[in-house]
Enzyme design. Sequence first.
Site, PDB file in Angstrom:
ATOM      1  N   ASP A 409      19.444  -6.543 -38.955  1.00 50.48           N
ATOM      2  CA  ASP A 409      19.756  -6.414 -37.532  1.00 50.48           C
ATOM      3  C   ASP A 409      19.570  -7.789 -36.885  1.00 50.48           C
ATOM      4  OD1 ASP A 409      20.204  -5.233 -34.996  1.00 50.48           O
ATOM      5  OD2 ASP A 409      18.045  -5.090 -34.692  1.00 50.48           O
ATOM      6  N   THR A 411      18.948  -8.320 -32.960  1.00 50.87           N
ATOM      7  CA  THR A 411      18.008  -8.279 -31.853  1.00 50.87           C
ATOM      8  C   THR A 411      16.656  -7.744 -32.314  1.00 50.87           C
ATOM      9  OG1 THR A 411      19.834  -7.887 -30.330  1.00 50.87           O
ATOM     10  CG2 THR A 411      17.619  -7.428 -29.528  1.00 50.87           C
ATOM     11  N   PHE A 668      21.438   5.824 -20.419  1.00 52.98           N
ATOM     12  CA  PHE A 668      22.324   5.072 -21.320  1.00 52.98           C
ATOM     13  C   PHE A 668      22.587   5.873 -22.590  1.00 52.98           C
ATOM     14  CE2 PHE A 668      23.035   2.281 -24.905  1.00 52.98           C
ATOM     15  CZ  PHE A 668      23.978   1.384 -24.420  1.00 52.98           C
ATOM     16  N   LYS A 692      25.054  -0.394 -14.621  1.00 53.29           N
ATOM     17  CA  LYS A 692      25.022  -1.592 -15.457  1.00 53.29           C
ATOM     18  C   LYS A 692      25.459  -1.196 -16.861  1.00 53.29           C
ATOM     19  CE  LYS A 692      20.185  -1.173 -16.900  1.00 53.29           C
ATOM     20  NZ  LYS A 692      18.850  -1.774 -16.894  1.00 53.29           N
ATOM     21  N   GLY A 805      24.971  -4.878 -32.648  1.00 49.86           N
ATOM     22  CA  GLY A 805      25.787  -4.246 -31.619  1.00 49.86           C
ATOM     23  C   GLY A 805      26.265  -5.209 -30.564  1.00 49.86           C
ATOM     24  N   ARG A 900      29.365  -5.277 -32.789  1.00 48.49           N
ATOM     25  CA  ARG A 900      29.696  -4.044 -32.090  1.00 48.49           C
ATOM     26  C   ARG A 900      29.711  -2.839 -33.027  1.00 48.49           C
ATOM     27  NH1 ARG A 900      28.320  -5.260 -27.186  1.00 48.49           N
ATOM     28  NH2 ARG A 900      29.915  -6.043 -25.755  1.00 48.49           N
ATOM     29  N   ASP A 930      18.205   1.143 -36.193  1.00 50.22           N
ATOM     30  CA  ASP A 930      18.239   0.589 -37.547  1.00 50.22           C
ATOM     31  C   ASP A 930      17.710   1.560 -38.598  1.00 50.22           C
ATOM     32  OD1 ASP A 930      19.115  -1.928 -36.524  1.00 50.22           O
ATOM     33  OD2 ASP A 930      17.051  -2.382 -35.969  1.00 50.22           O
TER      34      ASP A 930
END
Length: 1212
Positions: A409, A411, A668, A692, A805, A900, A930
């Site tokens: 991953d 981040t 979200f 947002k 992503g 993405r 993950d």
Amino acid sequence: MTWRSPLALVRDALRGQRARENELRSLESNLPYEGLEKGKQPNRYFPSNAIKTTKYSLLFFIPMNLYEQFHRLANLYFVGLVILNFIPEVNAFQPEIALIPICVILSLTAMKDAWEDFRRYQSDRKLNNMPCFIYSRKEKQFVERHWKDVRVGDFVKVVCNEIIPADLLLLYTSDPNGVCHIETANLDGETNLKQRTAVSGHPEFEPESFNGILVCEKPNNNLNHFKGYVEKPDKQKVGAGIESLLLRGCTVRNTDHAVGFVVYAGRETKSMLNNSGPRYKRSKLERRLNIDVLFCVILLFTMCLIGALGHYLWLNAMPVVPPYLVPPTSGQLDRPSLTSFYMFFTMIILLQILIPISLYVSIELVKIGQIFFITNDIDLYDEETDSRIQCKALNITEDLGQIEYIFSDKTGTLTENKMVFRRCSIMGTEYPHKENAIRLAVLDEPEAEEEVIFNQHAQPLPTRWSLDSEEANVEDTHGHGSRRRSKVTGNAQSDVAFSSPLETEVVPDGKLFQKISRTSSGSLSHSQKTDAYLDFFLALAICNTVVVSMATTKRRRVSVSPQAKHTNTPLETLSKDSEENFQPSGQTEGVDTTGLQPCSPHPPSLSDEPALTSDNLRYEAESPDEAALVYAAKAYGFTLLSRTPDSVSVRLPSGEVLDFEVLDTLTFDSNRKRMSVLVRHPITKEYVLYTKGYASILTGHGNKKNIATVTQRHLDCYAKEGLRTLCIAKKVVSEAVYKRWSVDRKNAMAAIENRERLVMDTAVQLEKNLTLLGATGIEDRLQENVPDTIQALREAGIKVWVLTGDKPETAVNIGYACGLLEDEDLVINMAAVFQITCTNILDCTLEEVRRYNADPRNVDTTQNMSLVIDGLTLDKALSPDLLDRFVALVKHCRAVLCCRVTPLQKSRVVKVIREKLKVMTLAVGDGANDVNMIQAADIGIGISGQEGMQAVMASDFAISHFKHLKKLLLVHGHWCYTRLANMIIYFFYKNVAYVNLLFWYQFFCGFSATAMIDYWLMIFFNLFFTSVPPIMFGLMDKDISAEMLLGVPELYKTGQGEGDYRFTTFWVSILDAFYQSLVCFFVPYFVYQDSDIDMFTFGTPMNTSALFIILMHLSIEIKSWTVVHWIIMLGSVALYFIVTLAYSAVCVTCNPPSNPYWILQSQMEDPMFYLICILSTVVALLPRYRVCHSLSSVGLKIFNCPEFWGVFVSTF
């Protein structure tokens, strides 16, 4: 208790099974049925809250444990041989003796299992007897009971700092807003507080007044999902989701008390359903080991068949029956064919040690030792978080030395997941925040001091950052690749996530700060209240789920009391109207969660109340992005003061406080890729939706084209700098639209079938025609030494993939910064909307690869090719038609960057590469997204970062930083693999070499399964004399030093593919064992030829020579000698002589008619004994020594020789 017929019991059990398996279950309150027998209880079919994690009971431990152990075929094999030895026709030696080895192995394993199960029993008993408060209809109050007494349908009261005993639907809290704060660290490792809201409709709750029916889904292990509704007597349905569920194992914080209805209890709670116990994975070496064990079985059967056939021929060759063949009680000898048939099984018993009985136990011991060394490596310890590596999968340590592909991953794995606000664009105007960039640049200086960094004031700069400029600027000094770790990283032990000074301190942009100051100065008019700049920062402050608390008020510890005070919201605490209710932290700080310290009933004085300043506020966010945006808004004077389910308060730069009524929060999700908050504006009374989300979702929704175009250009530049981008938008909703939408939303929340789709549809319905306000760019800084680690892994022959992503532009920038992509790489960007486009790209690229490989000028060279692919194109590439072509392409890529991508795409990529290329894979990540990828790989590694512990809990190993992978794989992985592989090969060699001595003797005793070595000494030989040295070899041998492995990562390649444990390596060792056994047998045979020595006198020097040969063979294999090695090797020899001498001295009639009495003592007086031992050892080991020395000298076998490798590296 009334008697019930068996038929009624069976019928009741079937009804219970059906009730538990139904997709929906209806739950009633237990209070009207209190005191009645169990058969009349409405929720009797559901389990109680008592848990049992033990595997055994005291009464059935032995049979159940034996059943578990006999799942291992090796144990079943040896037990079968023991039973076979009790048959008189085929027994090889005394049946009691054959029992000893398998009994020792089974007993040791049983003792280990019993100890582990006893520890589980103690834990269960402690947990089941924890106190809790259950409402009693008879007592008319909550009474103290134990956790094991809680049942589905009970009303349970939990108090501050108390652990929740079961999954409770929150019905009432002491907070007037119906809020209960919980800490989920026991479930997911997240220490930030989370809000739970009581189900509406119970402002003044009394348990006896609850007359509704709770309809909910059957239990599942999804910690973030719950569907249900409360149906009232008037058929009105009130929806209940995860936001109203208190999960077992969570801790109540900052709330005096709360009351909940038990939904799931015991083993049905979400925490218990997620507690699947330790994972079992079969390592690649173990799979190879099983094949070699099968080869040994075939070899054993072949030797036994030769023995049976030889015995048949020997019997037929005799003209008369020899006198030493004593017939059975019938008086007649069996036919040679039948005797030979019996002899086949007798030979199996005699040669059974060809299958190493102690190998499996030795492997477990070695792996435990390897884990001990890994977890205690100081280089893998993180001082900042006071954490060390965790090894959760105990049986795959050797796989760390065979990794060929790493899927990572981005981040929180490659980056720190410490989000730093860098830039923003508002209404088409870009604000570069150069002042903040200067602060971050100073923060990177190794000599920077905290005062210099965090005490500077915002100074407007005369120049602006240009999107079109390519010249170097101050931001360029803040590049990812050359970043140093900051000395000032905040308190790692803080109980608030995302709160380091790096994240919380934001220096405003001078120009933007002046504009905000001018807009906010003086009395604000109606038009100014709706200014786009104000809306932008209000959206940053409001559109989130951040929990606000006081920095001076720690997580409170209070007692349970009927007169307990209500817990105040942060705004009430700060307001003057609630001064009398304020409880200072000094009076609420307790000692532990069980012995709760009572709160003072007296209100504090005004002087004890903290001042209303921004520094007193503490934000507890669920994600670092939310925290960064809230702190950025705070830097410009838009301070989030408090949040409740129904309201949010923001202080403006002018000092005025706006109290927004929160109408709904659209959380979200990965489909919408956005989050929204619907509020009523306190000034205009308008219904305003602040949103947002990702740029691809928010841009182009009815915005002004010029603003959208310019903002998109800003977003592209942010992404190229490696910044994480978010768009900010708003929408004014009319009252009529809101009322219609509110009805749909309420129905969707109360639905059970297709609830997720209905809820998402209502969110999408409202999030249309948004007005773009601006965008933000947030930097996620690279972790320390990430480029060095990736470079070392590449040199080690490991291909690194990054699955993220993020936008492609952001991911590519990070890829270059961390060294995944290099300037000389041929980077292939795959972005295809249509299937045919993706097909053409794959075909053209593969054709180019074939041309490159076919060119004679490119012999022995590889093309530096990397691939960047987005999630949409990846779906097409993984389709059945293109899958093989995609795999063929990525096989030639030295790096792949997938952007993405969803969590399911991550796991699918890992599975495809692992299954198609037949390679060893490792996945590393830090977040819940993950988990699928981590579980799909051969080895899953979780990073204990800022996003909780979901990845860690699902992983096989857990580390603190990505840089720890370097030593974990290159050093510990190499050592674990080579040690275990060499130990297993040595075990096979040792057993084959020893058992062949018995096999060669059969050619001289008529294949009668006679042994020239005493049975007890044969057992002791494998069980004691030669068992510890190979374990020591597997634990402590270092073929190459750690410094050499880190300095020359190419050495890691020796473990990839087939590695050291190859088919040829195994059979070469077996052939070497045959040769050494021949030498060990025939040297004493020729020495004592034509003599009249007895059988044991012939076998004793042979047994002693075998000990020296086997131990000296191990000495040749050992690469690094320590004091421990010398002690164990010399100790094994000493133990052999001590035990054998003692046994020979006391054993007079141990093995009639032949006994080893005083044999070794007599042998040690004869010089011929020493000559045989020396000559056999030298001749047996000379070929191996010469071959190993020759291989070492030409560099084909790796020895711990720094001078050799210095010449080797300098040459190439």
